[in-house]
Design a protein around this motif. Sequence first.
Motif, mmCIF file in Angstrom:
data_model
loop_
_atom_site.group_PDB
_atom_site.id
_atom_site.type_symbol
_atom_site.label_atom_id
_atom_site.label_comp_id
_atom_site.label_asym_id
_atom_site.label_seq_id
_atom_site.Cartn_x
_atom_site.Cartn_y
_atom_site.Cartn_z
ATOM 1 N N HIS A 3 -19.134 14.535 -17.666
ATOM 2 C CA HIS A 3 -17.991 13.848 -17.036
ATOM 3 C C HIS A 3 -16.909 13.441 -18.049
ATOM 4 C CE1 HIS A 3 -16.170 11.250 -13.948
ATOM 5 N NE2 HIS A 3 -16.019 10.342 -14.899
ATOM 6 N N HIS B 251 -12.922 14.380 -18.427
ATOM 7 C CA HIS B 251 -11.729 13.516 -18.515
ATOM 8 C C HIS B 251 -10.757 14.044 -19.569
ATOM 9 C CE1 HIS B 251 -12.031 10.212 -15.734
ATOM 10 N NE2 HIS B 251 -13.270 9.926 -16.081
ATOM 11 N N ASP C 150 -11.278 9.664 -11.559
ATOM 12 C CA ASP C 150 -12.225 10.764 -11.357
ATOM 13 C C ASP C 150 -11.674 11.788 -10.359
ATOM 14 O OD1 ASP C 150 -13.782 9.400 -13.079
ATOM 15 O OD2 ASP C 150 -15.157 8.612 -11.569
HETATM 16 ZN ZN ZN Z 1 -14.521 8.864 -14.907
#
Ligand code: ZN
Length: 341
Positions: free
Chosen positions: A115, A119, A302
């Motif tokens: 993750h 980003h 996100d």
């Molecule tokens: Zn995040």
Amino acid sequence: MVKDILTLGIESSCDETAVAVVKNGREVLSNVIFSQIDIHALYGGVVPEIASRNHIEVIDKVTTEALKQAQVTLDDIDNIGVTYGAGLVGALLVGVSFAKALSQITNKPLYAVNHIEGHICANFITYKDLQPPFICLLVSGGHTSIVNVLGYNKFDIICSTIDDAIGESFDKVARILGLPYPGGPQIDKLAKTGKPSIAFPSALQKNGNFSYSGLKTAVINYSHNLSQNHIDFNPNDLCASFSSAAIDGLIERSKVALRESNQKNIAVAGGVAANSYLRSKLTQLTNNGYNVFLPKLNLCGDNGAMIASRAYFMYLENIPIATTQLNADPSLKLRVNNLRH
Ligand code: ZN
Ligand code: KG4
């Protein structure tokens, strides 16, 4: 002519069910985000069990919508990328299980995406010509680091928080002030009209790492002391003072990182990259001759596009594809090799 590569990116690590289609790692064809914020706001924070249930309910619909908006079918997709960590285990498992099934039935390669590395890729989407190396300020609800992005698959952590993440501290301070979840954007808004008149301790530690737990405690003590003595305080001033204590040190440390690594480019990534004070302080670095890269606001939080972008660069760099054994890893980290305690 080189064939265009279409990647389907799937993200379900926390309270957003997000799916996107991205062309050649940088061009967003669709980016559908189903946010559960309103559901969790009732409880003042993310309730993991509720997050998982909501991901299950919408993940197929969000995927169908992402394909529809991109005007493609599953047949047109070359690769699938899915977040497998870090995050809430139950939430991650929904995306991972769904992506594994999709990969199996379509026979498309599956990439297991970190993750945090996702980003960073929000910058590659926003700036089509941006290439490593660059320094990246990684600021989210779960991470706070300054990273040297040496290559598309080569990350070096220069310094990090030793306790809470910056986003977590924004959310906790907001809760003390009675502001709704998520607190970061609320503090951002109030800070704009406040003065940084309260001397809270800087998050930057003498050893070059960060501590957000001490700063949070200082804010709690300040507000409790005044409340107990029935003294009013201006919440906007408190927000501006907290933001300054939380962010100024990050900027100072980034300057040192740029100097020491002899680099000119600095980017930012993660939910807190949307913070207006942080963005304006970073922009000021252009006066010192640095190039500053700020991801588009809708790519800071996100989203599936950053996961698709990351999967594309993993594909380009021949990172092995995931097997059916892929599992969620709730505490997945970037490689740390230079943390100065
Ligand atoms: Zn995040
Ligand atoms: O990257 P993200 O969406 O989720 C994680 O990977 O953690 O980051 C969420 C965090 C939350 O703590 C939220 O309060 C914070 O980012 N955030 C902000 C702002 N927008 C989101 N913090 C400060 N200012 C903002 N404008």
